[in-house]
Design a protein around this motif. Structure first.
Motif, PDB file in Angstrom:
ATOM      1  N   SER A 235     -18.367  -1.386  57.262  1.00  8.86           N
ATOM      2  CA  SER A 235     -18.392  -2.772  56.808  1.00  8.86           C
ATOM      3  C   SER A 235     -19.808  -3.076  56.341  1.00  8.86           C
ATOM      4  O   SER A 235     -20.701  -3.316  57.154  1.00  8.86           O
ATOM      5  N   PHE A 236     -20.029  -3.037  55.021  1.00 12.64           N
ATOM      6  CA  PHE A 236     -21.323  -3.319  54.415  1.00 12.64           C
ATOM      7  C   PHE A 236     -21.190  -4.614  53.618  1.00 12.64           C
ATOM      8  O   PHE A 236     -20.337  -4.704  52.729  1.00 12.64           O
ATOM      9  N   ALA A 237     -22.031  -5.619  53.914  1.00 11.51           N
ATOM     10  CA  ALA A 237     -21.893  -6.901  53.235  1.00 11.51           C
ATOM     11  C   ALA A 237     -23.207  -7.672  53.231  1.00 11.51           C
ATOM     12  O   ALA A 237     -24.015  -7.559  54.158  1.00 11.51           O
ATOM     13  N   SER A 238     -23.424  -8.449  52.155  1.00  5.64           N
ATOM     14  CA  SER A 238     -24.546  -9.387  52.044  1.00  5.64           C
ATOM     15  C   SER A 238     -25.890  -8.717  52.262  1.00  5.64           C
ATOM     16  O   SER A 238     -26.764  -9.225  52.971  1.00  5.64           O
ATOM     17  N   ASN A 239     -26.082  -7.559  51.631  1.00  5.39           N
ATOM     18  CA  ASN A 239     -27.347  -6.848  51.700  1.00  5.39           C
ATOM     19  C   ASN A 239     -28.072  -6.921  50.357  1.00  5.39           C
ATOM     20  O   ASN A 239     -27.468  -7.213  49.323  1.00  5.39           O
ATOM     21  N   LEU A 240     -29.366  -6.638  50.383  1.00  4.94           N
ATOM     22  CA  LEU A 240     -30.149  -6.502  49.160  1.00  4.94           C
ATOM     23  C   LEU A 240     -30.768  -5.121  49.139  1.00  4.94           C
ATOM     24  O   LEU A 240     -31.423  -4.713  50.101  1.00  4.94           O
ATOM     25  N   TYR A 241     -30.543  -4.379  48.032  1.00  5.35           N
ATOM     26  CA  TYR A 241     -31.056  -3.014  47.899  1.00  5.35           C
ATOM     27  C   TYR A 241     -31.948  -2.918  46.666  1.00  5.35           C
ATOM     28  O   TYR A 241     -31.655  -3.499  45.625  1.00  5.35           O
ATOM     29  N   TYR A 242     -33.011  -2.130  46.817  1.00  7.16           N
ATOM     30  CA  TYR A 242     -33.894  -1.873  45.682  1.00  7.16           C
ATOM     31  C   TYR A 242     -34.302  -0.411  45.705  1.00  7.16           C
ATOM     32  O   TYR A 242     -34.805   0.082  46.718  1.00  7.16           O
ATOM     33  N   ALA A 243     -34.070   0.304  44.613  1.00  2.00           N
ATOM     34  CA  ALA A 243     -34.429   1.719  44.509  1.00  2.00           C
ATOM     35  C   ALA A 243     -35.343   1.899  43.305  1.00  2.00           C
ATOM     36  O   ALA A 243     -34.891   1.837  42.160  1.00  2.00           O
ATOM     37  N   LEU A 244     -36.636   2.086  43.548  1.00  2.00           N
ATOM     38  CA  LEU A 244     -37.610   2.164  42.467  1.00  2.00           C
ATOM     39  C   LEU A 244     -37.256   3.249  41.464  1.00  2.00           C
ATOM     40  O   LEU A 244     -37.396   3.065  40.248  1.00  2.00           O
ATOM     41  N   TYR A 245     -36.766   4.400  41.961  1.00  2.00           N
ATOM     42  CA  TYR A 245     -36.485   5.514  41.077  1.00  2.00           C
ATOM     43  C   TYR A 245     -35.007   5.614  40.693  1.00  2.00           C
ATOM     44  O   TYR A 245     -34.583   6.580  40.072  1.00  2.00           O
ATOM     45  N   GLY A 246     -34.210   4.639  41.072  1.00  2.00           N
ATOM     46  CA  GLY A 246     -32.817   4.629  40.676  1.00  2.00           C
ATOM     47  C   GLY A 246     -32.629   4.025  39.296  1.00  2.00           C
ATOM     48  O   GLY A 246     -33.476   3.281  38.798  1.00  2.00           O
ATOM     49  N   THR A 247     -31.523   4.344  38.644  1.00  2.00           N
ATOM     50  CA  THR A 247     -31.225   3.743  37.352  1.00  2.00           C
ATOM     51  C   THR A 247     -31.109   2.234  37.514  1.00  2.00           C
ATOM     52  O   THR A 247     -30.340   1.743  38.336  1.00  2.00           O
ATOM     53  N   ASN A 248     -31.905   1.495  36.727  1.00  2.00           N
ATOM     54  CA  ASN A 248     -31.974   0.037  36.852  1.00  2.00           C
ATOM     55  C   ASN A 248     -32.335  -0.393  38.278  1.00  2.00           C
ATOM     56  O   ASN A 248     -31.967  -1.486  38.716  1.00  2.00           O
ATOM     57  N   ASN A 249     -33.064   0.492  38.977  1.00  2.00           N
ATOM     58  CA  ASN A 249     -33.513   0.234  40.356  1.00  2.00           C
ATOM     59  C   ASN A 249     -32.358   0.034  41.325  1.00  2.00           C
ATOM     60  O   ASN A 249     -32.495  -0.642  42.343  1.00  2.00           O
ATOM     61  N   ILE A 250     -31.225   0.657  41.022  1.00  2.00           N
ATOM     62  CA  ILE A 250     -30.038   0.535  41.862  1.00  2.00           C
ATOM     63  C   ILE A 250     -29.777   1.866  42.557  1.00  2.00           C
ATOM     64  O   ILE A 250     -29.766   2.920  41.912  1.00  2.00           O
ATOM     65  N   PRO A 251     -29.545   1.885  43.865  1.00  2.00           N
ATOM     66  CA  PRO A 251     -29.302   3.140  44.581  1.00  2.00           C
ATOM     67  C   PRO A 251     -27.913   3.697  44.292  1.00  2.00           C
ATOM     68  O   PRO A 251     -27.020   2.992  43.820  1.00  2.00           O
ATOM     69  N   THR A 252     -27.763   4.965  44.581  1.00  2.00           N
ATOM     70  CA  THR A 252     -26.460   5.610  44.496  1.00  2.00           C
ATOM     71  C   THR A 252     -25.915   5.824  45.911  1.00  2.00           C
ATOM     72  O   THR A 252     -26.601   5.600  46.895  1.00  2.00           O
ATOM     73  N   VAL A 253     -24.675   6.275  45.969  1.00  2.00           N
ATOM     74  CA  VAL A 253     -24.002   6.475  47.251  1.00  2.00           C
ATOM     75  C   VAL A 253     -23.255   7.800  47.204  1.00  2.00           C
ATOM     76  O   VAL A 253     -22.704   8.177  46.160  1.00  2.00           O
ATOM     77  N   THR A 254     -23.229   8.517  48.316  1.00  2.00           N
ATOM     78  CA  THR A 254     -22.375   9.686  48.435  1.00  2.00           C
ATOM     79  C   THR A 254     -21.393   9.433  49.570  1.00  2.00           C
ATOM     80  O   THR A 254     -21.785   9.137  50.688  1.00  2.00           O
TER      81      THR A 254
END
Length: 311
Positions: A235-254
């Motif tokens: 249950s993941f909800a209402s979080n803020l994520y920032y990935a400097l080296y991600g595309t458009n600073n968005i993280p990926t998930v596996t």
């Protein structure tokens, strides 16, 4: 086999200072525990450690912290579970094992911890308003291999003062465990170092709740092996994520060994549907413990949430 500064059965230890003072050139023991609560049959007992300072790693004035130092340990005979123990308003530094107690209920709150190596909190039940700093390059940090209790982290701040890749929490061979992180903040010295939030290996029947958290410089939310995927509840909800080296600073998930974009994580896995990704939280000064943010999205997303306060 361990040197102890104090050793007691149960009760209250308050406003004390525990230091491990041996120089590394004359050290005689492989490890040191600065405080111990022990009773042969501790069922139902309560121990409280409040307002104390623990400084480990050989002589506190020696910058080489190479000893396996534990701040506080509690147990019964043959390492059976202690009763209830609370560590409150503590300042802990130059330790390897942090707070490695065996306890039926263990509460850790309002404290500051500087850890020189992997930190294992094997039996914590509640962690509130604590600040963790990890200083060791190349270590797997905040590892819990098959931890024995269900754990809630609330209002905590985690700072990875490192340049090597690492991850926050690992499940390895664990089963029937529950972990909750709410209103927590995560930041790193090197934006590429916090590569994974969770790492799951050969673990089954896990329940993971991750809500109202702010994560800076994260490149991967979760990584699991395919064999255990069907038994994991999230249950993941209402979080803020920032990935400097991600595309458009968005993280990926596996998930289950398969890579997902953040959009797929939201649509296919129905996770983080109300979360924000790609927005820099703008922590004010994490090195000195100020995890307040400048991003308006944080205030909007998590209005009323109280985060770790250095005061």
């Amino acid at each position: 086999g361990s040197k102890r500064n104090w050793y007691g059965g149960y009760g209250l230890v308050e406003n004390c200072i525990a230091r491990y003072n041996e120089d590394r050139d004359t050290v005689r023991l492989p490890s040191a525990t600065m405080g111990v609560f022990f009773m042969t049959t501790p069922t139902g007992l309560t121990a409280i450690c409040r307002g104390c300072t623990f400084t480990g790693g050989h002589n506190p004035d020696d910058s080489n912290a190479s000893l396996s130092t534990v701040a506080l340990f509690a147990h019964g005979s043959a390492n059976t579970a202690y009763g209830n123990i609370t560590l409150d308003d503590a300042t802990i530094s130059k330790v390897f094992g942090d707070f490695s107690c065996i306890s039926a209920a263990k509460v850790f709150k309002n404290s500051t911890i500087n850890c020189e190596k992997s930190g294992s909190f094997s039996d914590l039940t509640t962690v509130e308003n604590c600040r963790f700093t990890y200083n060791s390059n190349g270590q797997i940090l905040f590892v819990d291999d098959d931890f024995t209790r269900n754990v809630t982290y609330r209002g905590c701040a985690f700072f990875f003062n490192i340049t090597a890749t690492t991850f926050w929490l690992q499940f390895d061979g664990a089963s029937n465990k529950t972990i909750t992180a709410e209103n927590c903040s995560f930041a790193t010295l090197d934006p590429s170092s916090l590569t994974e939030l969770f790492r799951i290996r050969s673990s089954t029947d896990l329940s993971i709740t991750f809500n109202n958290n702010v994560v800076d410089s994260l490149n991967l939310i979760q990584n699991t092996d395919s064999a255990s995927e069907s038994t994991i509840v999230r249950s993941f909800a209402s979080n803020l994520y920032y990935a400097l080296y991600g595309t458009n600073n968005i993280p990926t998930v596996t998930v289950g060994g398969a890579s997902r974009t953040f959009a797929q994580w939201q649509s296919d896995e129905s996770q983080d549907t109300a979360s924000v990704a790609g927005v820099e939280p703008g922590f004010t000064d994490v090195v000195n413990g100020d995890f307040t943010t400048t991003a308006t999205e944080v205030a909007t997303l998590q209005a009323g949430v109280e985060y770790y306060s250095a005061s």
